[in-house]
Design an enzyme around this catalytic site. Structure first.
Site, PDB file in Angstrom:
ATOM      1  N   ASP A 135      21.218  19.235  58.022  1.00 50.42           N
ATOM      2  CA  ASP A 135      21.160  20.808  58.197  1.00 50.42           C
ATOM      3  C   ASP A 135      20.414  21.095  59.257  1.00 50.42           C
ATOM      4  OD1 ASP A 135      22.630  21.245  55.864  1.00 50.42           O
ATOM      5  OD2 ASP A 135      20.975  21.459  54.523  1.00 50.42           O
ATOM      6  N   HIS A 283      24.261  15.043  54.113  1.00 55.51           N
ATOM      7  CA  HIS A 283      25.106  15.348  53.011  1.00 55.51           C
ATOM      8  C   HIS A 283      26.415  15.713  53.354  1.00 55.51           C
ATOM      9  CE1 HIS A 283      23.000  18.801  54.376  1.00 55.51           C
ATOM     10  NE2 HIS A 283      23.658  19.685  53.789  1.00 55.51           N
TER      11      HIS A 283
HETATM   12  O1  LIG Z   1      27.332  23.439  48.586  1.00 56.31           O
HETATM   13  C1  LIG Z   1      26.812  22.082  48.746  1.00 56.31           C
HETATM   14  O2  LIG Z   1      26.949  21.294  47.822  1.00 56.31           O
HETATM   15  C2  LIG Z   1      26.002  21.926  49.838  1.00 56.31           C
HETATM   16  C3  LIG Z   1      26.281  22.837  51.268  1.00 56.31           C
HETATM   17  C4  LIG Z   1      25.708  22.419  52.438  1.00 56.31           C
HETATM   18  O3  LIG Z   1      25.910  21.764  53.047  1.00 56.31           O
HETATM   19  C5  LIG Z   1      24.271  23.116  52.538  1.00 56.31           C
HETATM   20  O4  LIG Z   1      23.810  23.918  51.447  1.00 56.31           O
HETATM   21  O5  LIG Z   1      23.355  22.516  53.145  1.00 56.31           O
HETATM   22 FE   LIG Z   2      24.351  21.326  54.764  1.00 57.28          FE
END
Ligand SMILES: O=C(O)CCC(=O)C(=O)O
Ligand SMILES: [Fe+2]
Length: 307
Positions: A135, A283
């Site tokens: 992020d 992620h």
């Molecule tokens: O909704 C999710 O599982 C993660 C989404 C995402 O990439 C985030 O919230 O940074």
């Molecule tokens: Fe994310």
């Protein structure tokens, strides 16, 4: 004269050569687990992801518990809690506050009055976080972590995955480690978030969020561990290399997050909470539940410049 047509190889054809068993063995000499006094910790893999039980996050969190939660996140990189049915946006803000200040994401819906962003995905708004990423790496001080809570989940699907980028770094071949040592890379939001925006929308944001550079291998600010810090949507080039060299090296490096041995996959239930260390992991939100609805609430924690 005969012309040779060179067809570029798609990135997925590249072999994932640079991983093995070396650092994935937690019983190796020197590997040591923290003893926790207040937390019950169930590791979900030997090195990334642990479920914590016996904690009600809607109760005040004292210093002792806060220290153990911070230690657990440092050790397991993503920690999970289930059945937090009394958890409110105010508790969410307080929990994230154990690590630092809240950081707004300019591309996510505006936060509610407490400071929580709600991400609702359904047939009209399909999820787009189904790409391995870290992020806010396009910021000079990328988010330290995030606290994500499930509000509404599809009957099946909508899992999230995390990948341990310290393990990914450790398992690179020595020649590849030597090659990337000291390199920096450019991170930019325009190719991804900007792809659905007009030039007029991009221009003002560009002023506050210009491209930034981070080392390809960063030292984790708390653990000091080396982490491979390039990601598919935001890392656009490696400084000092030709376009082709940069593209080829980046293709190889961003693929490391896809190695199953580095990953953990979490099945959400309403009121499950995940906290991740956004420098140690990448992620991926799995987009397999269309046209079902999935609603999450999220706070990102402000980070520090990386070195
Ligand atoms: O909704 C999710 O599982 C993660 C989404 C995402 O990439 C985030 O919230 O940074
Ligand atoms: Fe994310």
């Amino acid at each position: 004269m005969a012309t040779t047509v060179v067809t570029p190889k798609p990135a997925l054809d590249k072999p994932l050569m640079h991983y093995g068993q070396r650092v994935l063995n937690r019983t190796a000499p020197g590997a040591r687990r923290t003893e926790y006094r207040m937390l019950d910790i169930a590791p979900l893999t030997p090195h990334i992801g642990a479920e914590i039980t016996g904690v009600d996050l809607s109760q005040p969190i004292g210093d002792g518990l806060a220290d153990e939660l911070r230690q657990a996140l440092l050790e397991w990189k993503v920690i999970f809690f289930r059945d937090q049915h009394r958890f409110t946006p105010e508790h969410h803000v307080a929990l994230a506050g154990l690590w630092g200040e809240r950081e707004a994401n300019p591309f996510f819906p505006k936060a509610d009055t407490a400071g929580v962003s709600r991400l609702a995905k359904d047939a009209a708004m399909i999820g787009n976080e189904n790409i391995w990423h870290s992020d806010h790496s396009f910021m000079a001080a990328p988010a330290l972590g995030s606290v994500l809570r499930a509000i509404e989940v599809p009957p099946a699907g909508g899992d999230t995955m995390w990948a341990d980028m310290g393990a990914a770094y450790d398992n690179l071949s020595e020649p590849l480690k030597d090659r990337i040592e000291g390199l920096t890379a450019v991170h930019d939001w325009v190719p991804s978030w900007g792809s659905t925006m007009t030039e007029d929308q991009i221009a003002p944001l560009r002023k506050t969020l210009p491209p930034v550079e981070h080392p390809v291998v960063v030292r984790h600010p708390q653990s000091g561990r080396k982490v491979l810090y390039v990601n598919e949507p935001f890392t656009t080039r490696i400084v000092g290399l030709s376009d082709t060299e940069s593209r080829e090296l980046l293709d190889e490096l961003v693929l490391q997050a896809r190695v199953p041995e580095y990953q953990i996959r979490f099945r959400w239930q309403p009121d499950s909470i995940a906290i991740w260390d956004n420098i140690a992991v990448q992620h991926y939100a799995i987009n397999d539940y269309f046209p079902q609805r999935r609603v999450m609430e999220r706070i990102a924690i402000a980070g520090v410049p990386l070195s």
